[in-house]
Design a protein around this motif. Sequence first.
Motif, PDB file in Angstrom:
ATOM      1  N   ALA A  10       0.843  -1.190   0.000  1.00 18.71           N
ATOM      2  CA  ALA A  10       0.000   0.000   0.000  1.00 18.71           C
ATOM      3  C   ALA A  10       0.881   1.245   0.000  1.00 18.71           C
ATOM      4  CB  ALA A  10      -0.909  -0.004   1.228  1.00 18.71           C
ATOM      5  N   LEU A  11       0.354   2.314  -0.547  1.00 13.78           N
ATOM      6  CA  LEU A  11       1.145   3.532  -0.644  1.00 13.78           C
ATOM      7  C   LEU A  11       1.588   4.022   0.727  1.00 13.78           C
ATOM      8  CD1 LEU A  11      -0.792   5.552  -3.401  1.00 13.78           C
ATOM      9  CD2 LEU A  11       1.302   4.205  -3.643  1.00 13.78           C
ATOM     10  N   GLU A  12       0.734   3.829   1.732  1.00 18.35           N
ATOM     11  CA  GLU A  12       1.093   4.273   3.080  1.00 18.35           C
ATOM     12  C   GLU A  12       2.287   3.515   3.645  1.00 18.35           C
ATOM     13  OE1 GLU A  12      -1.791   3.343   2.022  1.00 18.35           O
ATOM     14  OE2 GLU A  12      -3.242   4.979   2.311  1.00 18.35           O
ATOM     15  N   ASP A  13       2.522   2.287   3.162  1.00 20.02           N
ATOM     16  CA  ASP A  13       3.606   1.444   3.694  1.00 20.02           C
ATOM     17  C   ASP A  13       4.829   1.423   2.788  1.00 20.02           C
ATOM     18  OD1 ASP A  13       1.906   0.719   5.796  1.00 20.02           O
ATOM     19  OD2 ASP A  13       1.022  -0.908   4.600  1.00 20.02           O
ATOM     20  N   ALA A  14       4.801   2.149   1.674  1.00 21.03           N
ATOM     21  CA  ALA A  14       5.907   2.119   0.710  1.00 21.03           C
ATOM     22  C   ALA A  14       7.069   2.979   1.198  1.00 21.03           C
ATOM     23  CB  ALA A  14       5.428   2.605  -0.653  1.00 21.03           C
ATOM     24  N   PHE A  15       8.293   2.535   0.895  1.00 20.04           N
ATOM     25  CA  PHE A  15       9.463   3.358   1.177  1.00 20.04           C
ATOM     26  C   PHE A  15       9.910   4.129  -0.066  1.00 20.04           C
ATOM     27  CE2 PHE A  15      10.981  -0.927   0.102  1.00 20.04           C
ATOM     28  CZ  PHE A  15      11.865  -0.669  -0.929  1.00 20.04           C
TER      29      PHE A  15
END
Length: 311
Positions: A10-15
């Motif tokens: 998910a975008l919230e968890d992407a680095f």
Amino acid sequence: MLTSHPPGAALEDAFWIDLLDPTAEEVEAVRAAVGLTAPTREELSEIETSSRLRVTGECLSLSTPILARAETDEPELTPMGFLLNAKVLLTVRFALLRVVDSAATEAACLINPTSVSVFTTLLEVIIDRAADLLEASGAELDGLSRQTFRNADAPRRRRANPSLPQTLSQVGRLGDRLGQIRASLLGVSRLVPFVSEVGKDWIGPEYQSRLGAVRADVLSLADYLSFLDGKNQFLLDAVLGFINTEQNDLFKILTIVSVVGVPPTLVASIYGMNFAHMPELHWKLGYPYALGMIVLFTVLPMAWFKWKDWW
């Protein structure tokens, strides 16, 4: 096109989030997920330092030109943006870039990847790519140099090189490519110290050291680039000089032909006049005499020019 790393996260968890020629919907999705607004192409194309290196809150907003389609005959500089904080890296670009694909491959092999580690890897890949392009340009310059000077010691009449116009075009194309590589290196050279200084509180010693190595590599590549610029300029001057010499030789030949043709023309004109009293017209050997004078006045100038090595 929107790509997140690790893939499928998910975008919230992407680095790392990579935007390639993003749509308005993709820009809004990224803004809603991580609170970063992707800059437009016009904003990334601005050349003043204050626009390329900015701090917005806890995020670094950076941009630099990157060379795209470098393997083709029509390479171009395209802007690339980086929005970097301690949690996520957002890259924005508007062309396919091999450096991004290579960095993504390396990022997949990282242990505990972070935004800073991916950003550092991207810079290292950009520098490696610039080094490869400079090496290829240097090899091409060497080949053009050998091709240009291979007839320098040939006999005079064999010095003509029909490939000179093509060589001139290749030298000009190489000069354009070197200028584009210089622009890309200049952007990275400004970007690295800014990131190291502004982000020193959350960029660890390991990455500070790697960023320092990137900066040193940029300086060494800049020196090599200056050497190639000088060599390219020398080759350009040499090619133009050879072309000018060939043109001078052509005009010299035309001048010799015109000079050689003047005396025989004068003789033929004299004996072609229709005067009533011309003693030579009644000579038994008058015709051979006139032909002999024409041949003599043709051979003498040619022998003179040959003796002087003008022909």
